[in-house]
Design an enzyme around this catalytic site. Structure first.
Site, PDB file in Angstrom:
ATOM      1  N   ARG A 153       0.833  -1.217   0.000  1.00 44.55           N
ATOM      2  CA  ARG A 153       0.000   0.000   0.000  1.00 44.55           C
ATOM      3  C   ARG A 153       0.863   1.260   0.000  1.00 44.55           C
ATOM      4  O   ARG A 153       0.639   2.179  -0.789  1.00 44.55           O
ATOM      5  CB  ARG A 153      -0.934  -0.002   1.218  1.00 44.55           C
ATOM      6  CG  ARG A 153      -1.952  -1.125   1.186  1.00 44.55           C
ATOM      7  CD  ARG A 153      -2.756  -1.182   2.461  1.00 44.55           C
ATOM      8  NE  ARG A 153      -3.747  -0.126   2.532  1.00 44.55           N
ATOM      9  CZ  ARG A 153      -3.840   0.753   3.512  1.00 44.55           C
ATOM     10  NH1 ARG A 153      -2.994   0.716   4.525  1.00 44.55           N
ATOM     11  NH2 ARG A 153      -4.768   1.679   3.498  1.00 44.55           N
ATOM     12  N   ILE A 154       1.866   1.298   0.898  1.00 46.06           N
ATOM     13  CA  ILE A 154       2.677   2.523   1.005  1.00 46.06           C
ATOM     14  C   ILE A 154       3.634   2.641  -0.176  1.00 46.06           C
ATOM     15  O   ILE A 154       3.716   3.698  -0.813  1.00 46.06           O
ATOM     16  CB  ILE A 154       3.430   2.576   2.357  1.00 46.06           C
ATOM     17  CG1 ILE A 154       2.420   2.668   3.509  1.00 46.06           C
ATOM     18  CG2 ILE A 154       4.389   3.756   2.388  1.00 46.06           C
ATOM     19  CD1 ILE A 154       3.018   2.531   4.892  1.00 46.06           C
ATOM     20  N   ASP A 173       9.555  -6.608  -5.126  1.00 41.75           N
ATOM     21  CA  ASP A 173       8.638  -7.150  -4.121  1.00 41.75           C
ATOM     22  C   ASP A 173       8.569  -8.648  -4.343  1.00 41.75           C
ATOM     23  O   ASP A 173       8.806  -9.114  -5.460  1.00 41.75           O
ATOM     24  CB  ASP A 173       7.233  -6.517  -4.271  1.00 41.75           C
ATOM     25  CG  ASP A 173       6.376  -6.694  -3.015  1.00 41.75           C
ATOM     26  OD1 ASP A 173       6.223  -7.838  -2.556  1.00 41.75           O
ATOM     27  OD2 ASP A 173       5.871  -5.680  -2.496  1.00 41.75           O
ATOM     28  N   ALA A 231       9.987   2.453   7.282  1.00 42.37           N
ATOM     29  CA  ALA A 231       9.290   1.185   7.555  1.00 42.37           C
ATOM     30  C   ALA A 231       9.620   0.687   8.968  1.00 42.37           C
ATOM     31  O   ALA A 231       8.849   0.936   9.899  1.00 42.37           O
ATOM     32  CB  ALA A 231       9.632   0.156   6.491  1.00 42.37           C
ATOM     33  N   ARG A 232      10.754   0.019   9.163  1.00 38.17           N
ATOM     34  CA  ARG A 232      11.156  -0.456  10.486  1.00 38.17           C
ATOM     35  C   ARG A 232      12.671  -0.360  10.617  1.00 38.17           C
ATOM     36  O   ARG A 232      13.392  -0.725   9.687  1.00 38.17           O
ATOM     37  CB  ARG A 232      10.728  -1.918  10.710  1.00 38.17           C
ATOM     38  CG  ARG A 232       9.246  -2.106  11.001  1.00 38.17           C
ATOM     39  CD  ARG A 232       8.840  -1.553  12.382  1.00 38.17           C
ATOM     40  NE  ARG A 232       7.418  -1.696  12.662  1.00 38.17           N
ATOM     41  CZ  ARG A 232       6.488  -0.786  12.380  1.00 38.17           C
ATOM     42  NH1 ARG A 232       6.831   0.354  11.801  1.00 38.17           N
ATOM     43  NH2 ARG A 232       5.218  -0.997  12.698  1.00 38.17           N
ATOM     44  N   ASP A 256      12.895   7.483   9.582  1.00 38.49           N
ATOM     45  CA  ASP A 256      11.792   7.831  10.483  1.00 38.49           C
ATOM     46  C   ASP A 256      11.657   6.784  11.587  1.00 38.49           C
ATOM     47  O   ASP A 256      10.833   6.933  12.485  1.00 38.49           O
ATOM     48  CB  ASP A 256      10.481   7.933   9.689  1.00 38.49           C
ATOM     49  CG  ASP A 256       9.317   8.376  10.566  1.00 38.49           C
ATOM     50  OD1 ASP A 256       9.491   9.397  11.281  1.00 38.49           O
ATOM     51  OD2 ASP A 256       8.271   7.706  10.572  1.00 38.49           O
ATOM     52  N   GLU A 261      13.967   1.721  19.155  1.00 40.79           N
ATOM     53  CA  GLU A 261      13.368   3.042  19.400  1.00 40.79           C
ATOM     54  C   GLU A 261      12.348   3.007  20.544  1.00 40.79           C
ATOM     55  O   GLU A 261      11.961   4.053  21.070  1.00 40.79           O
ATOM     56  CB  GLU A 261      12.681   3.553  18.122  1.00 40.79           C
ATOM     57  CG  GLU A 261      11.501   2.682  17.695  1.00 40.79           C
ATOM     58  CD  GLU A 261      10.805   3.168  16.419  1.00 40.79           C
ATOM     59  OE1 GLU A 261      11.488   3.419  15.420  1.00 40.79           O
ATOM     60  OE2 GLU A 261       9.571   3.284  16.449  1.00 40.79           O
ATOM     61  N   HIS A 293       9.542   8.480  14.370  1.00 37.81           N
ATOM     62  CA  HIS A 293       8.482   7.555  13.930  1.00 37.81           C
ATOM     63  C   HIS A 293       7.145   8.296  13.837  1.00 37.81           C
ATOM     64  O   HIS A 293       6.197   8.005  14.568  1.00 37.81           O
ATOM     65  CB  HIS A 293       8.368   6.357  14.893  1.00 37.81           C
ATOM     66  CG  HIS A 293       7.667   5.192  14.280  1.00 37.81           C
ATOM     67  ND1 HIS A 293       7.961   3.888  14.590  1.00 37.81           N
ATOM     68  CD2 HIS A 293       6.679   5.118  13.338  1.00 37.81           C
ATOM     69  CE1 HIS A 293       7.190   3.075  13.896  1.00 37.81           C
ATOM     70  NE2 HIS A 293       6.391   3.800  13.127  1.00 37.81           N
TER      71      HIS A 293
HETATM   72  P1  NAD Z   1       1.776  -3.760   2.899  1.00 40.40           P
HETATM   73  O1  NAD Z   1       1.568  -5.063   3.575  1.00 40.40           O
HETATM   74  O2  NAD Z   1       0.666  -3.160   2.102  1.00 40.40           O
HETATM   75  O3  NAD Z   1       3.049  -3.878   1.919  1.00 40.40           O
HETATM   76  C1  NAD Z   1       4.214  -4.546   2.273  1.00 40.40           C
HETATM   77  C2  NAD Z   1       4.810  -5.111   1.011  1.00 40.40           C
HETATM   78  O4  NAD Z   1       6.071  -5.697   1.333  1.00 40.40           O
HETATM   79  C3  NAD Z   1       3.948  -6.208   0.369  1.00 40.40           C
HETATM   80  O5  NAD Z   1       3.707  -5.908  -0.991  1.00 40.40           O
HETATM   81  C4  NAD Z   1       4.796  -7.458   0.525  1.00 40.40           C
HETATM   82  O6  NAD Z   1       4.639  -8.398  -0.535  1.00 40.40           O
HETATM   83  C5  NAD Z   1       6.187  -6.871   0.546  1.00 40.40           C
HETATM   84  N1  NAD Z   1       7.204  -7.775   1.075  1.00 40.40           N
HETATM   85  C6  NAD Z   1       7.083  -8.711   2.046  1.00 40.40           C
HETATM   86  N2  NAD Z   1       8.246  -9.366   2.194  1.00 40.40           N
HETATM   87  C7  NAD Z   1       9.109  -8.823   1.320  1.00 40.40           C
HETATM   88  C8  NAD Z   1      10.463  -9.068   1.000  1.00 40.40           C
HETATM   89  N3  NAD Z   1      11.159 -10.018   1.645  1.00 40.40           N
HETATM   90  N4  NAD Z   1      11.043  -8.323   0.042  1.00 40.40           N
HETATM   91  C9  NAD Z   1      10.337  -7.369  -0.625  1.00 40.40           C
HETATM   92  N5  NAD Z   1       9.045  -7.090  -0.370  1.00 40.40           N
HETATM   93  C10 NAD Z   1       8.448  -7.815   0.589  1.00 40.40           C
HETATM   94  O7  NAD Z   1       2.285  -2.765   4.037  1.00 40.40           O
HETATM   95  P2  NAD Z   1       2.277  -1.169   4.002  1.00 40.40           P
HETATM   96  O8  NAD Z   1       0.984  -0.665   4.544  1.00 40.40           O
HETATM   97  O9  NAD Z   1       2.735  -0.725   2.678  1.00 40.40           O
HETATM   98  O10 NAD Z   1       3.389  -0.852   5.108  1.00 40.40           O
HETATM   99  C11 NAD Z   1       4.755  -1.222   4.921  1.00 40.40           C
HETATM  100  C12 NAD Z   1       5.502  -1.079   6.236  1.00 40.40           C
HETATM  101  O11 NAD Z   1       5.615   0.295   6.585  1.00 40.40           O
HETATM  102  C13 NAD Z   1       4.774  -1.678   7.476  1.00 40.40           C
HETATM  103  O12 NAD Z   1       5.031  -3.069   7.601  1.00 40.40           O
HETATM  104  C14 NAD Z   1       5.333  -0.914   8.631  1.00 40.40           C
HETATM  105  O13 NAD Z   1       6.461  -1.580   9.149  1.00 40.40           O
HETATM  106  C15 NAD Z   1       5.778   0.404   7.999  1.00 40.40           C
HETATM  107  N6  NAD Z   1       4.987   1.549   8.471  1.00 40.40           N
HETATM  108  C16 NAD Z   1       5.640   2.610   9.020  1.00 40.40           C
HETATM  109  C17 NAD Z   1       4.919   3.741   9.431  1.00 40.40           C
HETATM  110  C18 NAD Z   1       5.595   4.960   9.989  1.00 40.40           C
HETATM  111  O14 NAD Z   1       4.932   5.807  10.619  1.00 40.40           O
HETATM  112  N7  NAD Z   1       6.881   5.158   9.771  1.00 40.40           N
HETATM  113  C19 NAD Z   1       3.520   3.733   9.338  1.00 40.40           C
HETATM  114  C20 NAD Z   1       2.894   2.633   8.766  1.00 40.40           C
HETATM  115  C21 NAD Z   1       3.628   1.541   8.332  1.00 40.40           C
END
Ligand code: NAD
Length: 327
Positions: A153-154, A173, A231-232, A256, A261, A293
């Site tokens: 999604r992001i 991906d 992300a993390r 971020d 953290e 974050h």
């Molecule tokens: P999402 O589940 O929609 O997308 C994650 C994508 O990563 C998926 O398409 C998945 O297939 C892919 N993926 C999984 N394993 C993988 C790998 N080994 N190599 C490559 N791609 C791989 O999640 P999202 O909503 O897009 O969020 C992504 C991440 O962002 C979350 O898991 C979270 O850790 C982080 N996040 C951070 C904040 C922030 O405030 N900084 C907020 C929301 C989410």
């Protein structure tokens, strides 16, 4: 219906109160994390909710089950603080939150531009009436290649945001999406590392992604590549990042999130001794941007997180499914 809501921030109160009234609920509201010491606050509740700081491990789920509670909602997207297997085994219904990916995606593009335009040292200079330009020459996004790791999604929304800038996009991906393929080119991770001027991470933290940015992957990157991590923190080996900033292999990083953290980010620790040397050391570089974050943190997202947290508990209590249900 009574729910115990942990880790409540002031900014969640308006929506919590509105939902309490709308659904005629009794909400026990606390800013504390859910720990063995604060479990008593959930006495007599039909469900509990936390954000991401409470460690939702097997022991906590067992204690909740003993109290007759089998529903839990997490008011954030990430689920690495939840022992999902334990929750499943103990018969829990669990939800996470959903909110528009635009907040994090917008923030990601902002960090890219801040690094490219050397905003951090420019801001430092403004504070001391230094209006010189030396060392502040930036680069235009239009001519660069951006590598997006994780096109969920992001990641996909970042690509949609970037499509107006005219940059080339490469992506990787484990599950390819046609919407992303329409905007950029799926390539191997090695090719993405080799070709990208900017690399942005949008995968969850999994065994397969932990420390994916390490000495070896950095060695495959272009000289002066920029890395963005919204992300993390644990997706990166921070020692490898520090070396790459020190020896100028990387042109900059914007983070971020940060490993360990917890207990630091989202707290006022001004007068405390903070034991995270990497965080303190990295922060001082002009080409390292760190934020607490907060990429997700918009008014729209907070309302949506609270709504998911309460409405899912309500649905579970009535034996119904909820769209954000994950167990
Ligand atoms: P999402 O589940 O929609 O997308 C994650 C994508 O990563 C998926 O398409 C998945 O297939 C892919 N993926 C999984 N394993 C993988 C790998 N080994 N190599 C490559 N791609 C791989 O999640 P999202 O909503 O897009 O969020 C992504 C991440 O962002 C979350 O898991 C979270 O850790 C982080 N996040 C951070 C904040 C922030 O405030 N900084 C907020 C929301 C989410």
């Amino acid at each position: 219906m009574k729910f115990a809501i942990y880790e409540v921030r002031e900014d969640e109160m308006k929506m919590l109160k509105a939902l309490e009234k709308k659904y005629n609920l009794e909400l026990v509201i606390t800013s504390e994390d859910l720990t063995p010491e604060t479990l008593y606050l959930a006495e007599g509740a039909d469900g509990v909710s936390t954000i991401g700081h409470s460690h939702m491990n097997r022991m906590i789920f067992e204690q909740l089950a003993k109290m007759g509670i089998h529903t839990y909602s997490s008011r954030c997207i990430g689920v690495n603080h939840i022992d999902l297997a334990a929750a499943r085994e103990l018969g829990f219904s669990v939800s996470n939150a959903s909110y528009s990916p635009h907040g994090v995606a917008d923030y990601t593009v902002m960090l890219m531009l801040m690094l490219l335009r050397k905003y951090k040292p420019a801001l430092w200079r403004q504070q001391v009436n230094d209006y010189s330009l030396g060392g502040l020459m930036g680069r235009e996004l239009r001519g660069l290649t951006v590598g997006i790791v994780g096109t969920g999604r992001i990641g996909l929304t970042v690509m949609q945001n970037l499509s107006g800038f005219g940059c080339k996009m490469l992506c990787y991906d484990v599950h390819e999406r046609p919407e992303a393929a329409a905007l950029g080119k799926y390539v191997s991770l090695t090719e993405l590392y080799n070709e990208s001027d900017i690399i942005t991470l949008h995968t969850p933290l999994l065994d397969s992604t932990r420390f994916m940015i390490n000495e070896e992957s950095i060695a495959q990157m272009k000289p002066e590549a920029l890395i963005i991590n919204c992300a993390r923190g644990e997706l990166m080996d921070i020692t490898a990042i520090i070396h790459a900033i020190e020896n100028q292999k990387l042109g900059g990083v914007a983070l971020d999130v940060f490993a360990d953290e917890d207990g630091i980010y989202h707290h006022d620790r001004r007068t405390d001794i903070i034991k995270n040397r990497d965080m303190a050391y990295l922060r001082q570089f002009p080409n390292v941007i760190m934020t607490q974050h907060m990429a997700f943190y918009t008014a729209e997202a907070v309302d949506s997180m609270v709504t998911c947290g309460i409405e899912s508990l309500l649905a579970f209590a009535e034996g119904k499914h909820y769209p954000c249900q994950i167990v």
